[in-house]
Scaffold this motif. Structure first.
Motif, PDB file in Angstrom:
ATOM      1  N   VAL A   1      -6.643  -2.954 -33.470  1.00 40.73           N
ATOM      2  CA  VAL A   1      -7.510  -3.409 -32.476  1.00 40.73           C
ATOM      3  C   VAL A   1      -6.766  -4.446 -31.479  1.00 40.73           C
ATOM      4  O   VAL A   1      -6.127  -5.065 -31.969  1.00 40.73           O
ATOM      5  CB  VAL A   1      -8.844  -4.028 -33.164  1.00 40.73           C
ATOM      6  N   THR A   2      -7.188  -4.137 -30.162  1.00 39.18           N
ATOM      7  CA  THR A   2      -6.632  -4.879 -29.209  1.00 39.18           C
ATOM      8  C   THR A   2      -7.399  -5.940 -29.142  1.00 39.18           C
ATOM      9  O   THR A   2      -8.644  -5.672 -28.648  1.00 39.18           O
ATOM     10  CB  THR A   2      -6.232  -4.069 -28.101  1.00 39.18           C
ATOM     11  N   LEU A   3      -6.966  -7.265 -29.250  1.00 41.77           N
ATOM     12  CA  LEU A   3      -7.544  -8.376 -29.151  1.00 41.77           C
ATOM     13  C   LEU A   3      -7.025  -9.381 -27.907  1.00 41.77           C
ATOM     14  O   LEU A   3      -5.745  -9.308 -27.714  1.00 41.77           O
ATOM     15  CB  LEU A   3      -7.477  -9.243 -30.279  1.00 41.77           C
ATOM     16  N   GLU A   4      -7.803 -10.291 -27.550  1.00 40.22           N
ATOM     17  CA  GLU A   4      -7.546 -11.420 -26.488  1.00 40.22           C
ATOM     18  C   GLU A   4      -7.096 -12.852 -27.246  1.00 40.22           C
ATOM     19  O   GLU A   4      -7.774 -13.010 -28.111  1.00 40.22           O
ATOM     20  CB  GLU A   4      -8.443 -11.483 -25.357  1.00 40.22           C
ATOM     21  N   LYS A   5      -6.048 -13.341 -26.622  1.00 41.11           N
ATOM     22  CA  LYS A   5      -5.774 -14.725 -27.124  1.00 41.11           C
ATOM     23  C   LYS A   5      -6.910 -15.632 -26.869  1.00 41.11           C
ATOM     24  O   LYS A   5      -7.535 -15.549 -26.091  1.00 41.11           O
ATOM     25  CB  LYS A   5      -4.550 -15.221 -26.286  1.00 41.11           C
ATOM     26  N   GLY A   6      -7.474 -16.500 -28.017  1.00 38.59           N
ATOM     27  CA  GLY A   6      -8.157 -17.536 -27.616  1.00 38.59           C
ATOM     28  C   GLY A   6      -9.850 -17.030 -27.720  1.00 38.59           C
ATOM     29  O   GLY A   6     -10.766 -17.775 -27.860  1.00 38.59           O
ATOM     30  N   ARG A   7      -9.883 -15.744 -27.789  1.00 39.56           N
ATOM     31  CA  ARG A   7     -11.528 -15.242 -27.936  1.00 39.56           C
ATOM     32  C   ARG A   7     -11.775 -15.252 -29.285  1.00 39.56           C
ATOM     33  O   ARG A   7     -10.888 -15.143 -30.469  1.00 39.56           O
ATOM     34  CB  ARG A   7     -11.530 -14.035 -27.513  1.00 39.56           C
ATOM     35  N   LYS A   8     -12.989 -15.689 -29.617  1.00 31.83           N
ATOM     36  CA  LYS A   8     -13.686 -15.784 -30.907  1.00 31.83           C
ATOM     37  C   LYS A   8     -14.424 -14.303 -31.473  1.00 31.83           C
ATOM     38  O   LYS A   8     -15.235 -13.952 -30.729  1.00 31.83           O
ATOM     39  CB  LYS A   8     -14.727 -16.858 -30.875  1.00 31.83           C
ATOM     40  N   TYR A   9     -13.691 -13.659 -32.291  1.00 27.59           N
ATOM     41  CA  TYR A   9     -14.219 -12.489 -32.725  1.00 27.59           C
ATOM     42  C   TYR A   9     -14.977 -12.527 -34.304  1.00 27.59           C
ATOM     43  O   TYR A   9     -14.340 -13.174 -35.138  1.00 27.59           O
ATOM     44  CB  TYR A   9     -12.915 -11.594 -32.954  1.00 27.59           C
ATOM     45  N   LYS A  10     -16.166 -11.951 -34.299  1.00 26.82           N
ATOM     46  CA  LYS A  10     -16.796 -12.027 -35.612  1.00 26.82           C
ATOM     47  C   LYS A  10     -16.447 -10.890 -36.677  1.00 26.82           C
ATOM     48  O   LYS A  10     -16.272  -9.776 -36.270  1.00 26.82           O
ATOM     49  CB  LYS A  10     -18.218 -11.695 -35.363  1.00 26.82           C
ATOM     50  N   ILE A  11     -16.010 -11.739 -37.701  1.00 26.73           N
ATOM     51  CA  ILE A  11     -15.613 -10.610 -38.902  1.00 26.73           C
ATOM     52  C   ILE A  11     -16.846 -10.454 -39.785  1.00 26.73           C
ATOM     53  O   ILE A  11     -17.313 -11.226 -40.032  1.00 26.73           O
ATOM     54  CB  ILE A  11     -14.428 -11.223 -39.364  1.00 26.73           C
ATOM     55  N   PHE A  12     -16.836  -9.273 -40.070  1.00 24.79           N
ATOM     56  CA  PHE A  12     -18.145  -8.919 -41.074  1.00 24.79           C
ATOM     57  C   PHE A  12     -17.731  -7.590 -42.139  1.00 24.79           C
ATOM     58  O   PHE A  12     -17.380  -6.666 -41.567  1.00 24.79           O
ATOM     59  CB  PHE A  12     -19.394  -8.296 -40.336  1.00 24.79           C
ATOM     60  N   VAL A  13     -17.850  -7.941 -43.162  1.00 26.18           N
ATOM     61  CA  VAL A  13     -17.802  -7.069 -44.411  1.00 26.18           C
ATOM     62  C   VAL A  13     -18.794  -6.803 -45.105  1.00 26.18           C
ATOM     63  O   VAL A  13     -19.699  -7.670 -45.732  1.00 26.18           O
ATOM     64  CB  VAL A  13     -16.351  -7.532 -45.316  1.00 26.18           C
ATOM     65  N   ASP A  14     -19.208  -5.419 -45.398  1.00 27.47           N
ATOM     66  CA  ASP A  14     -20.404  -5.106 -46.069  1.00 27.47           C
ATOM     67  C   ASP A  14     -19.519  -4.597 -47.582  1.00 27.47           C
ATOM     68  O   ASP A  14     -19.240  -3.530 -47.392  1.00 27.47           O
ATOM     69  CB  ASP A  14     -21.168  -4.158 -45.498  1.00 27.47           C
ATOM     70  N   TYR A  15     -19.830  -5.241 -48.741  1.00 26.08           N
ATOM     71  CA  TYR A  15     -19.130  -4.676 -49.808  1.00 26.08           C
ATOM     72  C   TYR A  15     -20.158  -4.552 -51.019  1.00 26.08           C
ATOM     73  O   TYR A  15     -21.179  -5.021 -51.042  1.00 26.08           O
ATOM     74  CB  TYR A  15     -18.354  -6.232 -50.306  1.00 26.08           C
ATOM     75  N   GLY A  16     -19.723  -3.391 -51.870  1.00 28.29           N
ATOM     76  CA  GLY A  16     -20.551  -3.076 -53.060  1.00 28.29           C
ATOM     77  C   GLY A  16     -19.485  -3.182 -53.960  1.00 28.29           C
ATOM     78  O   GLY A  16     -18.263  -2.981 -53.872  1.00 28.29           O
ATOM     79  N   SER A  17     -20.208  -3.736 -55.285  1.00 26.00           N
ATOM     80  CA  SER A  17     -19.168  -3.913 -56.413  1.00 26.00           C
ATOM     81  C   SER A  17     -18.565  -2.625 -56.918  1.00 26.00           C
ATOM     82  O   SER A  17     -19.004  -1.555 -56.560  1.00 26.00           O
ATOM     83  CB  SER A  17     -20.136  -4.768 -57.653  1.00 26.00           C
ATOM     84  N   GLY A  18     -17.821  -2.899 -57.965  1.00 26.53           N
ATOM     85  CA  GLY A  18     -16.904  -1.869 -58.478  1.00 26.53           C
ATOM     86  C   GLY A  18     -17.715  -0.514 -58.842  1.00 26.53           C
ATOM     87  O   GLY A  18     -17.268   0.653 -58.757  1.00 26.53           O
ATOM     88  N   VAL A  19     -18.822  -0.461 -59.307  1.00 32.01           N
ATOM     89  CA  VAL A  19     -19.750   0.654 -59.728  1.00 32.01           C
ATOM     90  C   VAL A  19     -20.178   1.478 -58.640  1.00 32.01           C
ATOM     91  O   VAL A  19     -20.758   2.625 -58.790  1.00 32.01           O
ATOM     92  CB  VAL A  19     -20.837   0.170 -60.642  1.00 32.01           C
ATOM     93  N   THR A  20     -19.925   1.008 -57.368  1.00 37.52           N
ATOM     94  CA  THR A  20     -20.383   1.771 -56.402  1.00 37.52           C
ATOM     95  C   THR A  20     -19.496   2.687 -55.827  1.00 37.52           C
ATOM     96  O   THR A  20     -19.650   3.425 -54.792  1.00 37.52           O
ATOM     97  CB  THR A  20     -20.917   0.848 -55.033  1.00 37.52           C
ATOM     98  N   SER A  21     -18.335   2.579 -56.252  1.00 33.59           N
ATOM     99  CA  SER A  21     -16.863   3.181 -56.019  1.00 33.59           C
ATOM    100  C   SER A  21     -17.156   4.562 -56.097  1.00 33.59           C
ATOM    101  O   SER A  21     -17.674   5.223 -56.906  1.00 33.59           O
ATOM    102  CB  SER A  21     -15.824   2.788 -56.815  1.00 33.59           C
ATOM    103  N   LYS A  22     -16.422   5.444 -55.078  1.00 34.83           N
ATOM    104  CA  LYS A  22     -16.532   6.967 -55.240  1.00 34.83           C
ATOM    105  C   LYS A  22     -15.482   7.403 -56.327  1.00 34.83           C
ATOM    106  O   LYS A  22     -15.236   8.579 -56.540  1.00 34.83           O
ATOM    107  CB  LYS A  22     -16.076   7.715 -53.993  1.00 34.83           C
ATOM    108  N   LEU A  23     -14.788   6.440 -56.887  1.00 33.44           N
ATOM    109  CA  LEU A  23     -13.607   6.955 -57.673  1.00 33.44           C
ATOM    110  C   LEU A  23     -13.731   6.831 -59.157  1.00 33.44           C
ATOM    111  O   LEU A  23     -15.048   6.266 -59.279  1.00 33.44           O
ATOM    112  CB  LEU A  23     -12.322   5.938 -57.255  1.00 33.44           C
ATOM    113  N   SER A  24     -13.113   6.660 -60.063  1.00 35.07           N
ATOM    114  CA  SER A  24     -13.460   6.437 -61.458  1.00 35.07           C
ATOM    115  C   SER A  24     -13.652   5.116 -61.663  1.00 35.07           C
ATOM    116  O   SER A  24     -13.212   4.114 -60.972  1.00 35.07           O
ATOM    117  CB  SER A  24     -12.127   6.832 -62.369  1.00 35.07           C
TER     118      SER A  24
END
Length: 849
Positions: A523-546
């Motif tokens: 992602v291209t970002l600008e010096k000094g600008r405030k970017y909002k970081i957001f992560v939507d996480y589900g615990s291990g049992v929501t995995s599509k893997l084993s």
């Protein structure tokens, strides 16, 4: 009046269900308690280079010690015992009675993922280092050590199922020997079994290992526990000596299952596979361990506090001094070191600003703090970090981190980090649900393996999280973001989805092999600008893997995209403008980690190109390498000055700077041979599980035993380490009797500064032998501190049996073989100064300690 914790009486009073409950942990970190009989729970905690406490996630900060190969490089029993004492004090501050360490496994080759965690390639050094740390931990009789992993857990590839095929002689002389020496010299209270099989039988179920060798041959009273999720069998593990399954709740030792397998109280005993005597034997070992702590505390109410109150000046000073002794001066051809604190210096390299206090996996922990090399240089030279010219020069990451560490947040604007909230419902349906748990997190590697909350069902382990913060770039440009997860994750910047690691997942190494491969986006970002970081996480049992054995984990990271050629050119130009360069390179806890082995011995990415360019621009370059195990140095002939610094714990930067600027005279010695390239190492052809097995084809010829037998050149030999002064060995005298050998010599500091030298004593057989023998083997060492111009007499006593015997596979016993031998005294395995002769008059077969 002393408490009468009578094991025999308690065994008669315990019900069958209560006995069975003792045979497994009640959770990740505690043994089961029997309140009815006032039998308390015992808390255990990781690990080999620091005490984490009872949580992976949001754990209380701790003292981080130098890693295992660094500790062994001190060649100093006294300071290792003091390190063990500090570990015990740390355990008290975490309310723990049992430390899950030290790690006594052998490094067959340089690529083992946990090689940094163990001590050495040499069984004697490994055993003595293990015993010293154990003696320190158990000195107060209040804390117990756990020697691990018993045995041959020497690589990570397919570690839960790999079958180590090892000759009996190699098993006894190389791989079991550190454990035997630990029992002989320290009597550790616990042993932990390894995941792998040994010659077809899982170590956690091996009668040969647990009963015949540990308890019968060595007469050890240790309680034996499994590695976490390391049991593969119900019946054999109980019959053959494994006392406690970890972690709890149990998977294999459920009372309803064990009762069905218990032999019936009839003459025929039909339908049963083990007897109540087996249950009693296992329960007895657990009770004996509890008794040890009850008698020390004179109470059955053990403290359970977890605090960081041991973060003191005294702790920091000891860790700094310990770190000083781990650092190895490999090369100082032009006497560039030590530098003057007023020198015109520039600092270059990806490890200079990084805080690589430890390797990865269960050894990693949340340190009180970590001093980076750049910060250490600033501290020692009394400058501000911003006043020291610095450039990174190249990237060296395996995976990306260092995002959360840079974030700010709305919940606590004064505190670095991001806000993490926990929910019972996924974001798309949770509506106005309020979080049931909240934290300000300050690390990008978020370990939720053992996360618990009353709102989370312990069996389902289903929960959801959001992570919110703000990232402000310090310069314009393209930034690479990365996400890997044990569970599921959607990563947003300013509400725009940047990485989807939820709907299309690829299996990877993350989460000890249960998580995803990393996903990236630029992602291209600008010096000094405030970017909002957001992560939507589900615990291990929501995995599509084993599905995983752990509740979950997440790692998110960022790195400014660089033009590699331009950065190297920039670094070289900067180097040319200053008198002297400190170039800090190496590996990190992403590259050397539990869960996977290294693919090769190379330094990461463009590191070698950076080193070559800087050396060409300025030959007055001090190269500092950080790694737990060897790496290739293709530019070695061009470099004049080289330090090996390992992972130095909390004080790593100060310890490095002390040595670089001469406040500490380096006295470390390599605990591992340093091959020129990976193809040279003895395990090169056999360092991988192939069709279920790994063949220990090098047999007894591990490390320097191999290089010397084949006369193969190495970059640096085992035991090598220079000083800012010089030493001379004189006046060797060898004497003794049938049991012990006395080696006496004088050591003189012939230089102009105070220093420490390690007297290394090797033994070689000179008469013909019934079996092939190594050229020589380390059998004793002693570190000697001498002022400039001072000399001292040094006396060392060797056990004749331990020093001269080989393991006879035909008789299945050790064989002390009559004949002539030599004592070779030197400052490394390749630098022998004095040789003396002695003779063993009579042969003897023996077993035990």
């Amino acid at each position: 009046m002393p408490i009468d914790f009578n094991v025999d009486r308690l065994l008669t009073e315990l019900t069958l269900d209560e006995k069975l409950s003792l045979l497994a942990g009640q959770d990740w970190w505690h043994t089961a308690a029997i309140e009815r009989l006032n039998i308390p729970s015992v808390r255990v905690s990781d690990g080999p280079n620091g005490i984490r406490g009872t949580r992976f996630f949001a754990c209380v900060p701790s003292a981080c010690f130098p890693n295992g190969t660094a500790l062994a490089s001190t060649f100093n029993e006294e300071i290792l015992e003091s390190a063990g004492e500090l570990m015990a004090l740390e355990a008290k501050h975490k309310g723990a009675k049992v430390i899950l360490g030290p790690t006594a496994n052998i490094q067959r080759g340089p690529l083992g993922g946990r090689g940094f965690e163990s001590f050495s390639e040499d069984p004697y050094l490994s055993g003595v280092a293990t015993a010293a740390v154990v003696n320190g931990i158990q000195k107060s009789n209040e804390i117990a050590a756990t020697v691990k992993h018993f045995v041959c857990n020497d690589m990570e590839h397919e570690r839960f199922s790999s079958n180590s095929i090892v000759s009996e002689r190699a098993l006894r002389e190389i791989y079991l020997e550190p454990f035997r020496l630990a029992v002989k010299h320290a009597q550790p209270k616990l042993f932990m079994t390894s995941y792998n099989k040994l010659n077809g039988i899982h170590c956690s179920s091996s009668k040969k290992l647990l009963q015949d060798i540990l308890r019968n041959d060595w007469n050890s009273g240790a309680t034996v526990i499994s590695d976490w999720f390391g049991i593969t069998d119900i019946v054999d593990s109980i019959q053959n000596g494994l006392d406690i399954e970890f972690p709890g709740p149990t998977r294999y030792r459920k009372p309803e299952i064990l009762k069905n397998l218990l032999m019936c109280k009839t003459e025929t005993r039909e339908g049963g596979q083990f007897s109540i005597e087996h249950i009693d034997a296992r329960a007895r070992k657990v009770l004996e361990l509890v008794k040890y702590f009850v008698e020390a505390e004179q109470s059955t109410d053990f403290p359970t506090n977890e605090d960081d109150h041991n973060n003191t000046f005294e702790t920091a000073q000891f860790l700094r001094r310990l770190g000083n002794e781990t650092i190895v001066l490999l090369k100082n051809e032009t006497k560039l070191l030590p530098l003057d604190k007023k020198d015109d210096i520039v600092v270059i390299g990806p490890n200079a600003k990084a805080k690589n206090s430890s390797g990865g996996g269960c050894a990693a922990l949340n340190g009180y703090y970590t001093i980076s090399p750049l910060e250490g240089i600033a501290n020692v030279t009394q400058r501000k970090t911003g006043d020291i010219p610095y450039t990174k020069g190249c990237d060296n990451h395996k995976n990306l981190s260092n995002l959360i560490e840079q974030c700010t947040n709305d919940a606590d604007p004064e505190k670095k980090g991001a806000e993490m909230n926990f929910y019972t419902q996924p974001r798309e349906v949770r509506g106005k649900e309020k979080p049931f748990d909240s934290y300000i997190i300050d690390q990008s590697f978020i370990t939720l393996f053992d996360y618990k909350h009353e709102k989370v069902d312990e069996k389902k382990r289903l929960f959801y999280c959001t992570i919110e913060g703000y990232f402000i770039p310090k310069e314009d440009g393209d930034f690479e973001f990365q996400c890997q997860v044990l569970g599921t994750a959607l990563f947003y910047i300013d509400d725009k989805l940047v990485i989807n690691n939820k709907d299309d997942q690829t299996a990877g190494n993350f989460g000890f092999g249960s998580g995803t491969a990393p996903k990236n986006n630029i992602v291209t970002l600008e010096k000094g600008r405030k970017y909002k970081i957001f992560v939507d996480y589900g615990s291990g049992v929501t995995s599509k893997l084993s599905q995983s054995i752990a509740a979950g984990a997440l790692q998110i990271g960022v790195n400014k995209v660089i033009d590699a050629e331009a950065e190297i050119k920039k670094a070289a130009e900067l180097a040319s403008k200053h008198d002297k360069v400190i170039l800090v390179i190496g590996l990190n806890g992403e590259i050397e980690s539990e869960g996977y082995d290294r693919d090769n011995m190379q330094l990461p990415r463009r590191t070698n190109d950076l080193v070559t360019a800087v050396l060409k621009a300025n030959p007055n370059t001090v190269i500092v390498n950080q790694s737990g195990t060897p790496v290739e140095f293709p530019w070695l002939q061009q470099a004049t000055t080289l330090l090996q610094a390992y992972y130095g714990g909390n004080e790593l930067g100060n310890s490095i700077a002390d040595v670089v600027f001469g406040d500490a005279n380096p006295s470390g010695k390599l605990s591992l041979s340093w091959p020129l390239k990976n193809e040279d190492n003895p395990a090169y052809l056999n360092f991988k599980t192939v069709m279920g097995r790994v063949l220990y084809g090098e047999d007894i010829y591990v490390g320097y035993r191999f290089y010397e037998k084949l006369q193969r050149q190495v970059a640096y030999p085992f035991g090598h380490g220079l000083s800012y002064t010089t030493f001379k060995f004189n006046e060797l005298d060898v004497s003794g009797d049938d049991e012990s050998l006395k080696v006496e010599l004088s050591v003189a500091n012939t230089g102009k500064v105070d220093g420490k030298e390690v007297v290394q004593v090797y033994v070689a057989r000179t008469s013909p032998s019934a079996v092939p023998r190594p050229v020589k083997e380390l059998k004793k060492f002693k570190k000697v501190a001498l002022k400039a111009g001072e000399s001292a007499k040094v006396e060392l006593t060797l056990s004749v049996k331990d020093s001269c015997s080989y393991f006879d596979e035909f008789h299945n016993q050790w064989h002390l073989e009559a004949g002539k031998y030599q004592v070779l005294v030197g400052s490394s395995s390749d630098d022998i100064h004095l040789i003396g002769d002695f003779e063993v008059k009579e042969s003897e077969f023996w077993l035990g300690l």
